[in-house]
Design an enzyme around this catalytic site. Structure first.
Site, PDB file in Angstrom:
ATOM      1  CB  CYS A 264      -0.934   0.172   1.442  1.00 44.95           C
ATOM      2  SG  CYS A 264      -2.376  -0.963   1.263  1.00 44.95           S
TER       3      CYS A 264
HETATM    4  P1  NAD Z   1      -4.484  -8.890  -4.126  1.00 49.42           P
HETATM    5  O1  NAD Z   1      -3.395  -8.716  -4.716  1.00 49.42           O
HETATM    6  O2  NAD Z   1      -4.014  -9.752  -2.493  1.00 49.42           O
HETATM    7  O3  NAD Z   1      -5.413  -9.220  -4.296  1.00 49.42           O
HETATM    8  C1  NAD Z   1      -7.011  -9.075  -5.809  1.00 49.42           C
HETATM    9  C2  NAD Z   1      -7.393 -10.453  -6.495  1.00 49.42           C
HETATM   10  O4  NAD Z   1      -8.060 -10.176  -6.948  1.00 49.42           O
HETATM   11  C3  NAD Z   1      -6.381 -11.578  -6.769  1.00 49.42           C
HETATM   12  O5  NAD Z   1      -7.065 -13.168  -6.194  1.00 49.42           O
HETATM   13  C4  NAD Z   1      -6.658 -12.112  -7.996  1.00 49.42           C
HETATM   14  O6  NAD Z   1      -7.403 -13.111  -8.142  1.00 49.42           O
HETATM   15  C5  NAD Z   1      -8.671 -11.064  -7.746  1.00 49.42           C
HETATM   16  N1  NAD Z   1      -8.012 -10.693  -9.430  1.00 49.42           N
HETATM   17  C6  NAD Z   1      -7.966  -9.804 -10.406  1.00 49.42           C
HETATM   18  N2  NAD Z   1      -7.747 -10.204 -11.825  1.00 49.42           N
HETATM   19  C7  NAD Z   1      -9.758 -10.041 -11.048  1.00 49.42           C
HETATM   20  C8  NAD Z   1     -10.977  -9.762 -11.952  1.00 49.42           C
HETATM   21  N3  NAD Z   1     -10.920  -9.495 -13.085  1.00 49.42           N
HETATM   22  N4  NAD Z   1     -12.186 -10.840 -11.288  1.00 49.42           N
HETATM   23  C9  NAD Z   1     -12.081 -11.104  -9.876  1.00 49.42           C
HETATM   24  N5  NAD Z   1     -10.822 -11.813  -9.299  1.00 49.42           N
HETATM   25  C10 NAD Z   1      -9.822 -10.943  -9.818  1.00 49.42           C
HETATM   26  O7  NAD Z   1      -4.757  -7.436  -3.145  1.00 49.42           O
HETATM   27  P2  NAD Z   1      -4.828  -6.736  -1.924  1.00 49.42           P
HETATM   28  O8  NAD Z   1      -3.939  -6.416  -1.509  1.00 49.42           O
HETATM   29  O9  NAD Z   1      -6.370  -7.446  -1.199  1.00 49.42           O
HETATM   30  O10 NAD Z   1      -6.167  -5.087  -2.122  1.00 49.42           O
HETATM   31  C11 NAD Z   1      -6.933  -4.793  -3.106  1.00 49.42           C
HETATM   32  C12 NAD Z   1      -7.346  -3.415  -2.989  1.00 49.42           C
HETATM   33  O11 NAD Z   1      -7.230  -3.499  -1.774  1.00 49.42           O
HETATM   34  C13 NAD Z   1      -6.433  -2.645  -3.848  1.00 49.42           C
HETATM   35  O12 NAD Z   1      -6.219  -1.202  -4.673  1.00 49.42           O
HETATM   36  C14 NAD Z   1      -4.924  -2.349  -2.421  1.00 49.42           C
HETATM   37  O13 NAD Z   1      -4.538  -1.441  -2.721  1.00 49.42           O
HETATM   38  C15 NAD Z   1      -6.808  -2.139  -1.271  1.00 49.42           C
HETATM   39  N6  NAD Z   1      -5.924  -2.853   0.228  1.00 49.42           N
HETATM   40  C16 NAD Z   1      -5.293  -3.290   0.458  1.00 49.42           C
HETATM   41  C17 NAD Z   1      -4.968  -3.126   1.548  1.00 49.42           C
HETATM   42  C18 NAD Z   1      -3.765  -3.955   2.027  1.00 49.42           C
HETATM   43  O14 NAD Z   1      -3.112  -4.183   3.333  1.00 49.42           O
HETATM   44  N7  NAD Z   1      -3.055  -5.594   1.031  1.00 49.42           N
HETATM   45  C19 NAD Z   1      -5.451  -2.315   3.071  1.00 49.42           C
HETATM   46  C20 NAD Z   1      -6.185  -1.749   2.049  1.00 49.42           C
HETATM   47  C21 NAD Z   1      -6.564  -0.859   0.559  1.00 49.42           C
END
Ligand code: NAD
Length: 427
Positions: A264
């Site tokens: 992030c």
């Molecule tokens: P991540 O990469 O761990 O997970 C994303 C998921 O989306 C994966 O499982 C992937 O297979 C799936 N995906 C990809 N394309 C897809 C599609 N077309 N349809 C359905 N699924 C699909 O991401 P994350 O860390 O969970 O982050 C997600 C969002 O949340 C980002 O924008 C991130 O900045 C935000 N965020 C993350 C955190 C954190 O601590 N990780 C905290 C707050 C906000």
């Protein structure tokens, strides 16, 4: 309420499990079928404290997984987009995954008669929900905004404490284009004891970025002060402890060290820089936040060279590979540039992390991974502490196994021992 969660990464899986715990019926959607199989089997696709228990409790009951968008949309009232928003090559936000998920949601919405709300939970730069997501959904669903609802609900959870943070938030922000959509999203959180900030989507998007950018700024500021203190033989932790007593500053995020990583802070600050530049503004402070952070790991190696000289064939134990403690996530971990620099200097790296060895082995196949700190330290010429794992605080006799008892602490973790040369990064 019936909820579908698009993307079962950290945010999606945690949100899905917690919504189920709050009594909602949840369908998880991911294009990665292996993750969906795991969710249906009640196994978390990522490590997060307390997640396994929640999935085991709700999988097959209040929680299920599918790769079929249409099924998920038809059987839910609201869909949360939780897919990744990585940095592009220039640091700007890469929206390809959000666009693909929006198109699939729009297509699935086409034949749905009942009202449905689409919520962006992914971190996206201001205007994305209104100018990118909404038009795609309108195009593919052949409906107009108002026929369906659109909202932005940023996520503030901390990896490692994600379940606790979701269930005990200090803020919930909901940005919606109309009251109906915002009310529906707000009702999902009625089981939580937290004031809800209601606003428009672009303000909600900005709140998330400002939150992360400010925390990152505090860290880089503290690191810069720490670097100056080190040269003046001042303990920066003593300085910041006193400074943090000022109620206008507060005691948190003033710890200097090897810098911030994770999925992030680095990407969000860079995305905000990109957005600011796209509207003709030069964000000087934000750029400096990144610059300080990128230099900080190199200072670890600099201190090491000062002590050891040439690093060629020296065995360096690296304790901690995850970007922070209590997670197996190594994205943007500060251990990565440090290991790269050690290898460039011809050193042998002997690494250990309680959870992240496997993930790091996908980046570095040419270093040794150990199953304990003691094994990593055996015959090492020096040890670099990169992650603030609790178990490292308890290390003591393990250092006796080192060939040369030199510790460079990047996280202000260890208590110096008399027979060991201890070097703090900024103290
Ligand atoms: P991540 O990469 O761990 O997970 C994303 C998921 O989306 C994966 O499982 C992937 O297979 C799936 N995906 C990809 N394309 C897809 C599609 N077309 N349809 C359905 N699924 C699909 O991401 P994350 O860390 O969970 O982050 C997600 C969002 O949340 C980002 O924008 C991130 O900045 C935000 N965020 C993350 C955190 C954190 O601590 N990780 C905290 C707050 C906000």
């Amino acid at each position: 309420m019936r909820i579908s969660v698009i993307g079962t990464g950290y945010v999606g899986t945690v949100s899905a499990a917690c919504f189920a715990q709050l009594g909602h019926e949840v369908i998880c959607v991911d294009i990665d079928k292996s993750k969906i199989d795991m969710i249906n089997a009640g196994i978390p696709p990522i490590y997060e404290e307390g997640l396994a228990e929640l999935l085991e409790k709700h999988a097959g009951k209040k929680l299920s997984g599918t790769s079929d968008y249409r099924y998920a949309v038809m059987n839910s009232d609201v869909s949360f987009i939780c897919v990744g928003t990585p940095s592009g090559p220039s640091g700007n936000i890469e929206l390809g995954i959000v666009k693909a998920a929006s198109a699939s949601l729009g297509d699935a919405l086409k034949d749905k008669k009942d009202y449905h709300v689409i919520v962006v939970k992914s971190t996206v730069v201001p205007e994305t929900t209104e100018k990118v997501v909404l038009p795609i959904i309108e195009k593919y669903s052949k409906k107009r905004s108002g026929d369906f609802g659109i909202a932005m609900n940023p996520e503030f959870l901390r990896e490692g404490k994600a379940i606790y943070d979701f269930m005990h938030p200090d803020k919930i922000v909901i940005g919606s284009l109309d009251k109906k959509a915002g009310d529906l999203v707000a009702s999902l959180y009625s089981g939580l004891d937290c004031e809800i900030t209601r606003t428009n989507p672009r303000t909600a998007e900005m709140i998330k970025y400002v939150n992360n950018a400010f925390l990152a700024t505090k860290i880089s500021f503290s690191n810069e002060i720490g670097n100056i203190c080190k040269q003046l033989d001042i303990n920066t932790y003593e300085v910041m402890k006193a400074v943090g007593k000022d109620f206008r500053i507060g005691p948190h995020f003033l710890n200097s060290g090897a810098g911030f990583g994770g999925s992030c802070f680095p990407k969000d600050v860079k995305a905000l820089i990109g957005k600011a530049k796209s509207i003709g503004y030069e964000p000087l402070i934000l750029e400096s936040v990144i610059k300080v952070n990128e230099k900080q790991p190199g200072r670890m190696v600099l201190l090491l060279k000062k002590e050891l000289g040439d690093l060629k064939c020296k065995k360096i134990a690296v304790l901690g590979l995850a970007f922070k403690n209590d997670t197996d996530d190594i994205r943007e971990s500060r251990a990565i540039p440090v290991i790269n620099e050690l290898l460039d200097n011809g050193a042998e790296v002997s690494a250990y992390d309680p959870m992240a060895n496997e993930n790091m082995s996908r980046i570095f196949g040419n270093i040794k991974y150990n199953s304990s700190a003691a094994d990593a330290l055996k015959e090492a010429d020096a040890c670099l502490v990169m992650t603030e794992w609790d178990e490292f605080k308890k290390l003591n006799k393990e250092f006796d196994m080192m060939e040369n008892k030199l510790i460079i602490d990047g996280r202000h973790m260890l208590t110096p021992r008399k027979d060991t040369k201890y070097v703090g990064l900024c103290w």
